[in-house]
Design a protein around this motif. Structure first.
Motif, short mmCIF file in Angstrom:
data_model
loop_
_atom_site.label_atom_id
_atom_site.label_comp_id
_atom_site.label_asym_id
_atom_site.label_seq_id
_atom_site.Cartn_x
_atom_site.Cartn_y
_atom_site.Cartn_z
N ARG A 1 0.94 -1.09 -0.03
CA ARG A 1 -0.16 -0.14 0.08
C ARG A 1 0.84 1.21 -0.02
O ARG A 1 0.59 2.27 -0.65
N ALA A 2 1.93 1.17 0.73
CA ALA A 2 2.82 2.30 0.71
C ALA A 2 3.44 2.62 -0.52
O ALA A 2 3.62 3.83 -0.84
N LEU A 3 3.70 1.58 -1.21
CA LEU A 3 4.46 1.89 -2.62
C LEU A 3 3.45 2.11 -3.55
O LEU A 3 3.75 3.24 -4.47
N LEU A 4 2.32 1.83 -3.59
CA LEU A 4 1.21 2.29 -4.32
C LEU A 4 1.10 3.79 -4.09
O LEU A 4 0.86 4.72 -5.14
N TRP B 1 12.28 -2.20 0.76
CA TRP B 1 10.97 -1.49 0.95
C TRP B 1 9.83 -2.65 1.55
O TRP B 1 8.95 -2.88 1.22
N ILE B 2 10.69 -3.25 2.69
CA ILE B 2 9.79 -3.98 3.44
C ILE B 2 9.45 -3.40 4.70
O ILE B 2 8.31 -3.29 5.20
N ALA B 3 10.54 -3.31 5.62
CA ALA B 3 10.27 -2.44 6.83
C ALA B 3 11.19 -1.26 6.83
O ALA B 3 10.90 -0.48 7.61
N GLN B 4 12.20 -1.19 6.26
CA GLN B 4 13.21 0.10 6.02
C GLN B 4 12.45 1.17 5.27
O GLN B 4 13.03 2.32 5.61
N TYR B 5 11.78 0.78 4.17
CA TYR B 5 11.21 1.88 3.05
C TYR B 5 12.28 2.77 2.64
O TYR B 5 12.29 3.92 2.89
N SER B 6 13.80 2.12 2.37
CA SER B 6 14.71 2.90 2.04
C SER B 6 14.59 2.90 0.31
O SER B 6 14.05 2.20 -0.50
N PHE B 7 15.01 4.19 -0.17
CA PHE B 7 14.92 4.47 -1.30
C PHE B 7 16.21 5.40 -1.48
O PHE B 7 16.82 6.22 -0.73
N LEU B 8 16.67 5.61 -2.87
CA LEU B 8 17.57 6.63 -3.40
C LEU B 8 16.71 7.66 -4.07
O LEU B 8 16.29 7.36 -5.24
N THR C 1 18.09 14.64 -7.42
CA THR C 1 17.60 15.87 -7.87
C THR C 1 18.83 16.63 -8.16
O THR C 1 19.57 17.10 -7.61
N ASP C 2 18.71 17.04 -9.64
CA ASP C 2 19.71 18.14 -10.25
C ASP C 2 20.96 17.79 -9.84
O ASP C 2 21.88 18.75 -9.18
N GLY C 3 21.42 16.61 -9.81
CA GLY C 3 23.01 16.39 -9.50
C GLY C 3 23.26 15.67 -8.21
O GLY C 3 24.53 15.35 -7.76
N ARG C 4 22.36 15.80 -7.28
CA ARG C 4 22.57 15.34 -5.89
C ARG C 4 21.69 13.96 -5.48
O ARG C 4 20.46 14.02 -5.74
N PHE C 5 22.52 13.02 -5.11
CA PHE C 5 22.09 11.63 -4.56
C PHE C 5 21.87 11.71 -3.13
O PHE C 5 22.58 12.27 -2.36
N GLU C 6 20.63 11.21 -2.61
CA GLU C 6 20.58 11.28 -1.29
C GLU C 6 19.93 9.82 -0.87
O GLU C 6 18.58 9.52 -1.33
N LEU C 7 20.44 9.20 0.01
CA LEU C 7 20.05 7.73 0.43
C LEU C 7 18.81 8.33 1.41
O LEU C 7 19.36 8.76 2.51
N GLN C 8 17.65 7.75 1.41
CA GLN C 8 16.60 8.10 2.29
C GLN C 8 15.62 6.96 2.80
O GLN C 8 15.75 5.84 2.31
N ARG C 9 14.90 7.39 3.88
CA ARG C 9 13.93 6.50 4.43
C ARG C 9 12.78 6.99 4.41
O ARG C 9 12.61 8.24 5.07
N ALA C 10 11.58 6.55 3.92
CA ALA C 10 10.29 7.16 3.72
C ALA C 10 9.58 6.99 5.31
O ALA C 10 10.05 6.09 5.92
N ASP C 11 8.78 8.12 5.38
CA ASP C 11 8.33 8.26 6.77
C ASP C 11 6.73 7.44 6.41
O ASP C 11 5.89 8.12 5.73
N ILE C 12 6.61 6.37 6.65
CA ILE C 12 5.23 5.66 6.32
C ILE C 12 4.54 5.30 7.51
O ILE C 12 5.09 4.77 8.71
N GLN C 13 3.15 5.62 7.50
CA GLN C 13 2.38 5.49 8.56
C GLN C 13 1.54 4.21 8.46
O GLN C 13 0.85 4.01 7.39
N THR C 14 1.80 3.18 9.41
CA THR C 14 1.25 1.93 9.00
C THR C 14 0.20 1.65 10.05
O THR C 14 0.19 2.53 11.09
#
Length: 240
Positions: A20-23, A217-224, A227-240
């Motif tokens: 649901r979070a990915l959708l 994207w199971i429990a960590q909700y990690s993604f990269l 934006t315009d030359g900058r990479f950022e390793l992030q974790r989504a704030d998911i309300q479960t």
């Protein structure tokens, strides 16, 4: 230029929190994202190049279709849980499908994309299994077996994989393995290697460039994000 990189969602049921979070994430990107890169194991198992897909796949494919319809380019790297993506990802969604990973150019930077399952050349048992699963006879068999049976076999295999991910000392072993894997790729002219598979967020500056490993994207909700030359390793704030 905006891009997102995701790996290892291992989607099962559309009612699951991570599904649901990915959708939700994908729908929010419509009209705002230039490129989406899926680095493998999007589903718990993609059961071959079937004409008729399991119902659990359909909501995600529909979300991707809305996203690509809004102008987002899609690149898919096949993983160890999903392969034979051509009919639905390339033909339906217009995706560029990379069976074994490959290179892309991103605003002048050479980026090598990999799922990560080929990072360990000494894992001969897995490499043999990988070749067998991708062989024409096995792909044909998987395509014609009942889908529920195929998924049951895949679920059993996944439980064993999860047990191995909890081994002590794994983080340092993964770091050494990925460093050895990325070094020659970077030395050959790439600026960045991005990989998944290990469910371990990691960012390392190496002598010839940078390595970024995504979490899951199971429990960590990690993604990269990019934006315009900058990479950022992030974790989504998911309300479960």
């Amino acid at each position: 230029m905006r891009a997102l990189f995701l790996a290892d969602a291992h989607l099962r049921r559309p009612t699951d929190a991570n599904y649901r979070a990915l959708l939700d994430l994908l729908d929010k990107q419509c009209g705002r994202l230039d490129l989406l890169v899926l680095l493998g194991d999007l589903f718990e198992f993609w059961a071959g190049d079937r004409k008729v897909l399991h119902a659990s796949y359909q909501p995600l494919l529909a979300a991707l279709e809305r996203l690509t319809g809004s102008g987002t380019r899609l690149i898919c790297v096949e993983g160890n849980h999903d392969f034979d993506l051509g009919r639905h990802f390339r033909d339906r969604l217009g995706a560029r499908v990379l069976a074994d990973g490959g290179s892309i150019e991103l605003d002048g930077q050479q980026v090598f994309l990999a799922h990560g399952d080929l990072a360990n050349p000494d894992d001969r048992g897995y490499l043999l299994l990988r070749r067998l699963l991708r062989s024409a006879p096995l792909r044909l068999l998987i395509r014609h077996l009942p889908i529920d049976l195929v998924l049951a076999i895949a679920m059993h295999s996944s439980r064993q994989s999860r047990a191995r991910r909890n081994e002590r000392g794994r983080q340092e072993r993964v770091r050494r393995l990925l460093t050895a894997y990325a070094d020659p790729i970077l030395a050959a002219g790439h600026d960045l290697v991005v990989t998944g598979h290990f469910h371990l967020p990691l960012r390392l500056q190496l002598p010839h460039g940078e390595l970024i490993a995504l979490g899951d994207w199971i429990a960590q909700y990690s993604f990269l994000s990019y934006t315009d030359g900058r990479f950022e390793l992030q974790r989504a704030d998911i309300q479960t």
